[in-house]
Structures are given as C-alpha cells and as structure tokens.
Scaffold this motif. Sequence first.
Motif, short mmCIF file in Angstrom:
data_model
loop_
_atom_site.label_atom_id
_atom_site.label_comp_id
_atom_site.label_asym_id
_atom_site.label_seq_id
_atom_site.Cartn_x
_atom_site.Cartn_y
_atom_site.Cartn_z
N LYS A 103 0.82 -1.16 0.03
CA LYS A 103 -0.08 0.07 0.11
C LYS A 103 0.78 1.21 0.12
CE LYS A 103 -4.23 -1.85 2.27
NZ LYS A 103 -5.00 -1.70 3.20
N PHE A 104 1.97 1.23 0.80
CA PHE A 104 2.76 2.43 0.78
C PHE A 104 3.41 2.65 -0.38
CE2 PHE A 104 6.94 4.46 1.46
CZ PHE A 104 6.53 5.57 1.98
N ALA A 105 3.94 1.53 -1.24
CA ALA A 105 4.53 1.76 -2.50
C ALA A 105 3.34 2.45 -3.51
CB ALA A 105 5.05 0.34 -3.10
N ALA A 106 2.23 2.19 -3.20
CA ALA A 106 1.39 2.55 -4.36
C ALA A 106 0.96 4.11 -3.95
CB ALA A 106 0.01 1.41 -4.36
N GLN A 107 1.03 4.56 -2.44
CA GLN A 107 0.53 5.55 -2.12
C GLN A 107 1.48 6.79 -2.02
OE1 GLN A 107 -2.04 5.12 1.00
NE2 GLN A 107 -3.38 3.27 0.03
N CYS A 108 2.98 6.37 -2.12
CA CYS A 108 3.89 7.36 -1.58
C CYS A 108 4.34 8.34 -2.70
CB CYS A 108 5.04 6.51 -1.02
SG CYS A 108 6.07 5.71 -2.51
N GLY A 109 3.72 8.41 -3.75
CA GLY A 109 4.21 9.51 -5.00
C GLY A 109 4.25 10.94 -4.55
N ASP A 110 3.50 11.34 -3.65
CA ASP A 110 3.46 12.66 -3.58
C ASP A 110 4.38 12.88 -2.01
OD1 ASP A 110 1.50 13.24 -5.34
OD2 ASP A 110 -0.15 12.95 -4.22
N LEU A 111 5.08 11.99 -1.62
CA LEU A 111 5.94 12.38 -0.41
C LEU A 111 7.23 12.80 -1.07
CD1 LEU A 111 5.79 8.79 1.59
CD2 LEU A 111 4.84 11.17 2.15
N PRO A 112 8.03 13.52 -0.17
CA PRO A 112 9.33 14.04 -0.36
C PRO A 112 9.98 12.71 -1.01
CG PRO A 112 8.69 15.25 1.46
CD PRO A 112 7.68 14.10 1.13
N ALA A 113 10.97 12.69 -1.99
CA ALA A 113 11.44 11.63 -2.49
C ALA A 113 12.46 10.87 -1.78
CB ALA A 113 12.34 11.96 -3.78
N GLU A 114 13.28 11.63 -0.95
CA GLU A 114 14.14 11.06 0.18
C GLU A 114 13.40 10.46 1.32
OE1 GLU A 114 13.31 15.32 1.59
OE2 GLU A 114 13.90 14.48 -0.39
N VAL A 115 12.24 10.76 1.75
CA VAL A 115 11.35 9.99 2.73
C VAL A 115 10.88 9.02 1.99
CG1 VAL A 115 9.25 10.23 4.26
CG2 VAL A 115 10.72 12.33 3.97
N ALA A 116 10.49 8.96 1.08
CA ALA A 116 9.79 7.52 0.29
C ALA A 116 10.95 6.56 0.15
CB ALA A 116 9.12 8.03 -0.94
N ALA A 117 12.02 7.03 -0.27
CA ALA A 117 13.12 6.02 -0.58
C ALA A 117 13.61 5.45 0.54
CB ALA A 117 14.36 6.91 -1.28
N LEU A 118 13.77 6.28 1.90
CA LEU A 118 14.20 5.83 3.14
C LEU A 118 13.18 4.61 3.75
CD1 LEU A 118 16.33 7.25 5.67
CD2 LEU A 118 14.05 6.44 6.35
N VAL A 119 11.95 5.23 3.58
CA VAL A 119 10.96 4.33 4.36
C VAL A 119 10.83 2.96 3.25
CG1 VAL A 119 8.58 3.85 4.69
CG2 VAL A 119 9.44 6.11 5.38
N MET A 120 10.76 2.96 2.09
CA MET A 120 10.86 1.73 1.29
C MET A 120 12.11 0.68 1.68
SD MET A 120 8.26 1.59 -0.43
CE MET A 120 8.79 0.11 -1.53
N THR A 121 13.24 1.63 1.84
CA THR A 121 14.53 0.75 2.21
C THR A 121 14.31 0.20 3.45
OG1 THR A 121 15.80 2.08 0.65
CG2 THR A 121 17.07 1.04 2.22
N ARG A 122 13.99 0.86 4.34
CA ARG A 122 13.89 0.13 5.73
C ARG A 122 12.52 -0.68 6.05
NH1 ARG A 122 18.44 1.87 6.36
NH2 ARG A 122 18.81 3.66 7.08
N ILE A 123 11.56 -0.70 4.97
CA ILE A 123 10.66 -1.74 4.97
C ILE A 123 11.13 -2.87 4.42
CG2 ILE A 123 8.48 -2.42 4.11
CD1 ILE A 123 7.24 0.63 4.58
N GLY A 124 11.77 -2.64 3.28
CA GLY A 124 12.56 -3.93 2.53
C GLY A 124 13.51 -4.73 3.81
N GLU A 125 14.20 -4.01 4.14
CA GLU A 125 15.25 -4.52 5.43
C GLU A 125 14.27 -5.39 6.31
OE1 GLU A 125 17.38 -1.63 7.08
OE2 GLU A 125 18.24 -0.86 5.36
N PHE A 126 13.18 -4.74 6.87
CA PHE A 126 12.41 -5.37 7.94
C PHE A 126 11.79 -6.73 7.28
CE2 PHE A 126 8.77 -6.55 10.27
CZ PHE A 126 9.14 -6.72 11.71
N VAL A 127 11.31 -6.76 6.17
CA VAL A 127 10.61 -7.84 5.30
C VAL A 127 11.57 -8.90 5.23
CG1 VAL A 127 9.26 -8.69 3.40
CG2 VAL A 127 8.63 -6.75 4.51
N ALA A 128 12.78 -8.47 4.72
CA ALA A 128 13.95 -9.39 4.46
C ALA A 128 14.36 -10.06 5.56
CB ALA A 128 15.06 -8.77 3.65
N ARG A 129 14.57 -9.66 6.98
CA ARG A 129 14.88 -10.28 7.88
C ARG A 129 13.75 -10.99 8.74
NH1 ARG A 129 15.96 -6.14 12.83
NH2 ARG A 129 14.02 -6.75 13.59
N SER A 130 12.51 -10.87 8.49
CA SER A 130 11.23 -11.54 9.11
C SER A 130 11.32 -12.91 8.53
CB SER A 130 10.41 -10.77 8.76
OG SER A 130 10.14 -9.31 9.32
#
Length: 130
Positions: A103-130
């Motif tokens: 949902k975040f990936a689909a809805q983050c288009g209006d966020l500042p790019a650096e915020v969206a990128a950081l959140v996506m990176t950290r979510i990916g890290e969390f999912v990969a280790r879960s």
Amino acid sequence: MTGKHDTLQEIPEIRQIPDAESRRWFVSRDLDLLVWFSADGEVYGFQLCGGEGESEGALTWMADRGFLLSRVDDGEGSGAGKPKKTPMLVEGGGTDVAGVAAKFAAQCGDLPAEVAALVMTRIGEFVARS
C-alpha cells in the motif's frame, strides 16, 4: 486520524514537541506515516501505521534503536460489563508488513523523494529479515 486520499498527503502545521525531533505527518485512506527529523534535517525515524482488524498495527524504525513491530489493542478485551478501553499500540503482533508495504509503494508518490526512498528501504530490510 486517517485521511480520505488515495495517496499520502501531509497534514500541515502539526504540533511539535519542544526539545524533541521535529516531525511531519502524512495520511491516506489506508495509512498514517509519522516521520521524525534530526536537528540537521535528516530522517531520524518513522512510524508507518496500517492494516485492518487483527492485522492493524505499526512498523516503527528509529536510527538509534532499529525496528519495533506493534499491533493495535482495540481495548475490547475489558470484559463483560466493563467499559471499552482506549485503543493503543502494544509490542508484537500480526501486522501484515508486506501488505502495508505494498500500500505504501502505491500511495507514496506525493511524499518527498528522500522520505519515500528511506521508508521503502527500511521496510525492505525488515521484510527480508522476518
């Protein structure tokens, strides 16, 4: 408080806490994102809230503490004849992080790019280790 937008939109002029990191709040129909910034303007942490029913919860990341997965305790377990308690986040739980991430990936288009990128990176890290 959740917005009615299809993309995450910023709530302007939220209350800042003295002597704490500054913060910004973004909402959509399905998600809430709080982002904390250090004094030098870098993202210090975030809390992404979403999900429904049993899987409603939050993924929090702080630069100095790492990840915390929380679920919403809706306060309904008070018992017969007792008033409902205030819903609150409690550690652990069955939050569907992958679903919230989609949902975040689909809805983050209006966020500042650096915020969206950081959140996506950290979510990916969390999912990969879960």
